[in-house]
Write a protein that holds these residues in place. Structure first.
Motif: not given
Length: 293
Positions: A211-224
């Protein structure tokens, strides 16, 4: 089908009462064009309601992610996690289309066509971060991007087997006409600081498990905040979007180097060279889903 005008009128009254002035126009406008009066946005919202409410459309976007209320009963299955889908498109809007979290400062009504409106980062920046650049970034007839501007980035995903490319059309295919769609949204504020986040890295693509992935989507900007909605953009200010989208919106704003934005806009596989306009915030509960926390 003839719309029951009395029901529409009642819904408009409900919307106005619920609104309570929280989304009324602010004085002043930072864009190139003079802001339209409140009556223009109110008319657009009335047309949206009239054209959408009894036409079978699903819940709409964008919305206030801090307000979970919604009474649109059109349901669809949530899309898989984005890590199990193909990244098909990346683009961004000038100012946040959504409201909530750290982006609650209303930019104003704008030009009535999506530019100069939306929501801005509600925090503060240092004089150094706001230092103007010598070169213009993402210049269009609507102006250009400058340090201190807010953008909302949409990482669009699909269950179709496609290659990433320009526009929503890249998320569809001849083989699958009704793929599931998911948008991971992140709001950034542009700063004149080359040590801030690098947008070329935030949009880096890589193949993972086929699968094509954007591997650096932030994971530290709060609960989605996840909810059922639609596609956005000012083209839907007066009509419903027919696309069903699972949204994941992050409530915290991240700082990104405006220099890296300029570099990305100069070349990317999505043919993006400027910021897009925003759709009016959808505030009528009849057009919104319930956010399940």
């Amino acid at each position: 089908m003839q719309k029951p005008i009395s029901l529409i009128a009642a819904s408009l009254v409900t919307m106005a009462a619920w609104n309570g002035g929280a989304y009324a126009a602010s004085e002043g406008h930072g864009g190139e064009a003079e802001a339209v009066p409140n009556s223009v946005v109110e008319t657009q919202r009335a047309h949206l309601l009239e054209n959408t409410l009894f036409a079978g459309f699903g819940p709409q976007s964008p919305r206030d992610i801090d307000s979970p209320a919604g009474t649109n009963h059109v349901e669809f299955e949530a899309a898989p996690p984005y890590t199990e889908m193909n990244l098909c498109n990346i683009h961004f809007h000038e100012n946040a289309e959504h409201r909530g979290g750290e982006f609650t400062t209303f930019a104003g009504n704008g030009d009535g066509h999506g530019y100069g409106s939306g929501y801005k980062y509600s925090g503060t920046l240092s004089p150094a971060e706001l230092m103007p650049l010598e070169a213009e970034v993402g210049v269009t007839e609507h102006g250009s991007l400058v340090p201190g501007d807010t953008i909302e980035v949409h990482y669009v995903h699909t269950t179709a087997r496609v290659d990433p490319g320009p526009t929503l059309g890249s998320c569809l295919s001849e083989a699958i006409k009704n793929p599931q769609l998911r948008v991971e949204a992140q709001v950034y504020v542009l700063v004149n600081d080359e040590t801030a986040l690098d947008f070329t890295k935030l949009t880096r693509l890589q193949q993972q498990n086929g699968l094509t992935q954007a591997i650096n989507i932030p994971t530290n900007t709060g609960p989605v905040v996840e909810y059922s909605g639609s596609t956005t953009g000012p083209g839907y200010n007066e009509k419903g979007s027919p696309f069903q989208v699972t949204w994941g919106v992050r409530p915290k704003v991240a700082k990104v180097s405006i220099q890296s934005i300029a570099k990305w806009l100069s070349y990317n596989r999505f043919d993006e060279d400027h910021a897009h306009g925003v759709r009016n915030l959808v505030i009528n509960r009849d057009l919104l889903s319930v956010i399940e926390h």
